[in-house]
Motif scaffolding. Structure first.
Motif, PDB file in Angstrom:
ATOM      1  N   LYS A  77     -32.129  -6.921  11.512  1.00 53.71           N
ATOM      2  CA  LYS A  77     -31.646  -7.899  12.486  1.00 53.71           C
ATOM      3  C   LYS A  77     -30.130  -8.079  12.423  1.00 53.71           C
ATOM      4  CE  LYS A  77     -35.912 -10.553  11.758  1.00 53.71           C
ATOM      5  NZ  LYS A  77     -36.467 -11.866  11.292  1.00 53.71           N
ATOM      6  N   THR A  78     -29.464  -7.245  11.662  1.00 51.34           N
ATOM      7  CA  THR A  78     -28.034  -7.421  11.436  1.00 51.34           C
ATOM      8  C   THR A  78     -27.234  -6.226  11.943  1.00 51.34           C
ATOM      9  OG1 THR A  78     -27.931  -6.338   9.263  1.00 51.34           O
ATOM     10  CG2 THR A  78     -28.647  -8.655   9.305  1.00 51.34           C
ATOM     11  N   TRP A 323     -26.762 -16.400   5.590  1.00 49.05           N
ATOM     12  CA  TRP A 323     -27.250 -15.449   6.584  1.00 49.05           C
ATOM     13  C   TRP A 323     -27.221 -16.063   7.990  1.00 49.05           C
ATOM     14  CZ3 TRP A 323     -27.389 -10.500   5.856  1.00 49.05           C
ATOM     15  CH2 TRP A 323     -27.573  -9.999   4.575  1.00 49.05           C
ATOM     16  N   ASP A 327     -25.059 -14.626  11.218  1.00 49.15           N
ATOM     17  CA  ASP A 327     -25.661 -14.387  12.535  1.00 49.15           C
ATOM     18  C   ASP A 327     -24.938 -15.162  13.631  1.00 49.15           C
ATOM     19  OD1 ASP A 327     -27.737 -13.456  14.389  1.00 49.15           O
ATOM     20  OD2 ASP A 327     -28.417 -15.543  14.361  1.00 49.15           O
ATOM     21  N   LEU A 331     -22.360 -12.078  14.203  1.00 50.02           N
ATOM     22  CA  LEU A 331     -23.247 -11.124  14.877  1.00 50.02           C
ATOM     23  C   LEU A 331     -23.497 -11.549  16.322  1.00 50.02           C
ATOM     24  CD1 LEU A 331     -24.864  -8.539  14.252  1.00 50.02           C
ATOM     25  CD2 LEU A 331     -26.825  -9.995  13.752  1.00 50.02           C
ATOM     26  N   ASN A 332     -23.812 -12.827  16.515  1.00 51.22           N
ATOM     27  CA  ASN A 332     -24.133 -13.344  17.862  1.00 51.22           C
ATOM     28  C   ASN A 332     -23.408 -14.665  18.126  1.00 51.22           C
ATOM     29  OD1 ASN A 332     -26.332 -11.347  18.613  1.00 51.22           O
ATOM     30  ND2 ASN A 332     -27.234 -12.224  16.739  1.00 51.22           N
TER      31      ASN A 332
END
Length: 338
Positions: A77-78, A323, A327, A331-332
């Motif tokens: 998911k990363t 984490w 994210d 990441l997002n």
């Protein structure tokens, strides 16, 4: 008369230096505060070239196939492309006994089954402040022999983490040159100290702690030219607030983006751990602040850079919150106004 004139000149110089040392912290703080302002561009985020440092338990038998599967569930998911798994350290003469990575073959097999697009490098290093000497040609040869041995096991590359390598260290450059020849096209990466953020900060820090905390831009550039990836250890900055730490990350990212060629990867070390050793460290430094600093550095640079990412330190200390911050902040990240 000449003696008195020299004495006056010497006194004026001492006064000027003292005044500079008094003013410099305020100038640094103001500059970093300003840098950690503004809005990051929507495109300034992960491009899927991030990294994660993994502890020694993955190759010494403490972790098994089930653990690798659980790790894979998280990493799918990363944007993490590179894993640096601790496979040393070298002995003080540069030797790397094979029993230090006895479980590496099984780990690599399982990672390739679960995460075929992720690369695994052997994280290798040692303390070099009076212990392992990179100035010793025989020790460097033993280090190379160790790197050759881990590559024969099946690692994708080598990740060096020697601390503290002093600015201008010729032995380290020679080791990188020879490791490059050994690895061929396999990735060579290094953990680096922070880049000297402002003039005089390197000698001032060296005077305070007894070794180089920073590398000069020129030496950092020399190291980057010999490697595929540089992972700047921007944590343990000792800045007392998130605002100053964030500005520090912006500064490091901005300098690195100008110094490292576009075909090499720049990684900003993000502190996914919570034992900084100073009371304010856990509050000032975080994955979220490092991510925002990295995004602002990219935005200031002005163009999207594919080979730029975060490197999270370290898996066994990272919390669910770390984490989540990775994210949501890297990441997002949400676009401005949301």
């Amino acid at each position: 008369m000449i003696t008195r004139t020299r004495a006056r000149r010497g006194l004026r110089l001492l006064v000027a230096v003292a005044a500079l040392l008094l003013v410099l912290p305020g100038v640094v703080a103001a500059t970093l505060t300003i840098q950690f302002t503004g809005t990051a561009a929507p495109w300034a985020k992960s491009t899927g070239h991030d990294a994660l440092w993994l502890g020694h338990m993955w190759v010494d038998g403490r972790k098994d196939a089930a653990d690798v599967k659980a790790l894979a569930v998280r990493l799918r998911k990363t944007g993490i492309k590179d894993l640096y798994v601790h496979s040393g350290p070298f002995d003080l003469d540069g030797t790397l006994p094979p029993d230090k990575y006895a479980g590496a073959a099984a780990f690599l097999k399982e990672v390739r089954a679960q995460l075929p697009d992720v690369r695994v490098s052997a994280w290798l290093g040692q303390k070099v402040d009076g212990r392992l000497s990179l100035g010793d040609a025989a020790a460097r040869q033993r280090v190379l022999d160790g790197a050759r041995a881990v590559m024969a096991v099946g690692y994708d590359g080598v990740h060096y983490n020697f601390e503290p390598v002093g600015d201008g260290d010729a032995g380290f450059l020679d080791l990188l040159d020879r490791t490059r020849q050994l690895l061929g096209k396999a990735p060579l990466s290094v953990s680096t100290p922070q880049i000297e953020p402002f003039p005089l900060t390197r000698p001032a820090a060296r005077l305070a702690i007894g070794h180089d905390k920073y590398w000069s831009p020129d030496y950092f550039k020399e190291v980057a030219s010999r490697t595929d990836q540089v992972a700047i250890m921007t944590y343990d900055s000792y800045y007392p607030s998130a605002l100053l730490y964030g500005g520090h990350v912006v500064r490091q990212g901005t300098l690195a983006l100008d110094l490292v060629p576009d075909d090499r990867t720049v990684l900003i070390g993000a502190p996914a751990y919570h034992d900084h050793g100073v009371v304010w460290g856990d509050v000032a430094e975080s994955v979220a602040t490092a991510a925002q600093g990295a995004r602002l550095a990219l935005t200031s640079h002005g163009t999207r850079r594919e080979l730029f990412g975060l490197a999270l330190y370290v898996d066994f200390a990272a919390t669910a919150e770390d984490w989540k911050e990775y994210d949501e902040s890297w990441l997002n990240p949400e676009p401005p106004g949301h």
